[in-house]
Design an enzyme around this catalytic site. Structure first.
Site, mmCIF file in Angstrom:
data_model
loop_
_atom_site.group_PDB
_atom_site.id
_atom_site.type_symbol
_atom_site.label_atom_id
_atom_site.label_comp_id
_atom_site.label_asym_id
_atom_site.label_seq_id
_atom_site.Cartn_x
_atom_site.Cartn_y
_atom_site.Cartn_z
ATOM 1 C CG ASP A 1 -0.596 46.903 69.873
ATOM 2 O OD1 ASP A 1 0.640 45.787 70.232
ATOM 3 O OD2 ASP A 1 -1.730 45.981 69.691
ATOM 4 C CG ASP B 1 -6.120 49.822 67.462
ATOM 5 O OD1 ASP B 1 -5.928 48.530 66.812
ATOM 6 O OD2 ASP B 1 -6.941 49.525 68.077
ATOM 7 C CG ASP C 1 -9.298 45.439 76.668
ATOM 8 O OD1 ASP C 1 -8.143 46.247 76.456
ATOM 9 O OD2 ASP C 1 -9.337 44.550 77.110
#
Length: 449
Positions: A150, A112, A298
């Site tokens: 990601d 992240d 989130d």
């Protein structure tokens, strides 16, 4: 638990929405390469909330439209010492139910890019140990693995050298998990992020050739139609790089309403999308999954990954009821006990009664290393344990082992059975694999029962 703050960059990205005009042909198969029923874990955050709140006005809707459905189990709390037992228990419960488990691995260092879901392994060496323990927990049982959301689509916080190191780590993790029986899918971003050709380039660099394909839309809101078109464009671009036979997985957990910005914590126009299934009706798509469990935050208004009933109720509102299904009475057609590895170049020899034999094959190799696979075969009577030894060639060292326990004395490597594969009936086989440094060869194996 999926990356969140990093998606703010999507609005400024130059990625364009691809169209079906550059897609691969859909094919005529009714589904991808998988069949069976996805595993529904009875001990999820949403299931626990439903059980604890029977009188809440939202409970019936959340129960019928969300808690009733399978979602992936996230391995995001990085713990090297306990992850093997966690995975073994979860996958074992799924196999006992005759269902197909799905795991989302989320432990890559610098995940992240330090955003709302920051964390993961302290370094790549520890990360590989973690992945190796996960592989051991699989025990050769077929499991869908969504590898590191990601990690490929988001690279803005990494230097060129760090990108190369991450790509190598993902490629090694893919090989390790494949050898342990998993179906492995790498991060494909989504249709409003990187362009398809760029995403395909990144996937190729991260070792998708050794995996089963890629997943898209993890924790995002892009429509299934857009993701399908994008996926076909990525497949086409991979084919242009000589990488064929891959499939797509699409996260449909929150894409039944509006798309828009990156965060779902404070939006009321989002809905659950297509219910999870392996019966996709599309030869290029292996599964529609709920990678992001609906109702988990989130990280913009609530703690990332925390279950919020208000979010779950919002997603479930006006959604159709799920299709009625009958649980399978037999395991999925994909056998859960045999890893999809390259068969030995020669079949295992028939050892004498009471003994065991072993054969070796190099399942893959790369500059400076290789992956080996060993098949152990029992002789004319049952055995309750085995060990396989061989002499390491000059420059060789074994870095990881799954399906057994490694000891090295001088130049002699010995792998003893794991707890779950040591007892073999006459003529039965067990497998273990390893990743080693150096040049691959054909070692002389000695099996002792």
């Amino acid at each position: 638990m999926s990356p969140t703050a990093l998606r703010r960059s999507l609005l400024a990205a130059s990625a364009v929405l691809v169209t079906a005009g550059v897609a691969l042909a859909a094919g005529t198969a009714s589904a991808g390469t998988l069949s069976g029923t996805l595993y529904r874990d009875p001990d999820t955050a949403v299931a626990r909330w439903v059980a604890a709140n029977p009188g809440d006005s939202r409970t019936a809707m959340i129960s019928s439209r969300i808690a009733s459905q399978p979602a992936t189990r996230w391995l995001s709390n990085f713990n090297v010492s306990t992850v093997q037992s966690e995975v073994s228990g979860y996958v074992g419960a799924a196999v006992s139910a005759g269902q197909v488990p799905a795991l989302t691995l989320y432990g890559i260092p610098n995940r992240d890019c330090g955003g709302a879901s920051a964390g993961g392994a302290p370094d790549l060496a520890t990360y590989q140990t973690w992945v190796g323990n996960i592989a051991r927990g699989l025990g050769g049982r077929t499991t869908l693995i969504l590898l590191e959301p990601d990690s490929i689509a988001l690279q803005t916080c990494l230097s060129a050298g760090e990108i190369t190191a991450r790509d190598q780590a993902l490629a090694t993790a893919t090989r390790t998990l494949k050898a342990a029986g998993a179906k492995v899918y790498l991060d494909g971003g989504h249709s409003a992020w990187n362009a398809a050709a760029e995403q395909a380039r990144r996937l190729a660099n991260a070792g998708v050739a050794d995996g089963d394909g890629f997943y898209t839309n993890a924790s995002n809101f892009q429509s299934t139609a857009n993701e399908t078109a994008f996926g076909r464009s990525v497949l086409s671009a991979l084919s242009g790089r000589g990488i064929a036979g891959k499939r797509q997985v699409i996260d449909t957990s929150r894409n039944g309403g509006a798309a828009g910005d990156w965060c779902g914590d404070d939006n009321t126009d989002r809905r659950i999308g297509r219910y999870p299934t392996l019966d996709t009706g599309d030869a290029n798509i292996d599964a529609y999954l709920w990678i992001k469990p609906p109702g988990e935050a989130d990280g913009c208004a609530y703690a990332a990954g925390s279950f919020q009933p208000a979010l779950a109720a919002s997603l479930a509102t006006n959604a159709p009821n799920p299709p009625t299904t009958t649980p399978p009475t037999t395991p999925p057609t994909t056998p859960p006990t045999t890893p999809p590895t390259t068969p030995p170049t020669t079949p295992p020899t028939n050892p004498p009664a009471g003994a065991c034999g072993a054969t070796y094959t190099t399942s893959s190799s790369w500059q400076g290393g290789f992956q080996g696979q060993v098949t152990v075969k029992a002789g004319g009577r049952a055995i309750n344990g085995w060990s396989v030894s061989w002499t390491l060639a000059s420059g060789q060292s074994v870095n990881q082992v799954w399906g057994g326990t490694l000891t090295v004395t001088g130049s002699t490597a010995t792998v003893r059975n794991a707890a779950w594969n040591g007892s073999l009936q006459p003529g039965a086989t067990a497998d273990f694999g390893f990743i080693a440094s150096g040049s691959a060869g054909t070692p002389g194996l000695t099996c002792t029962a």
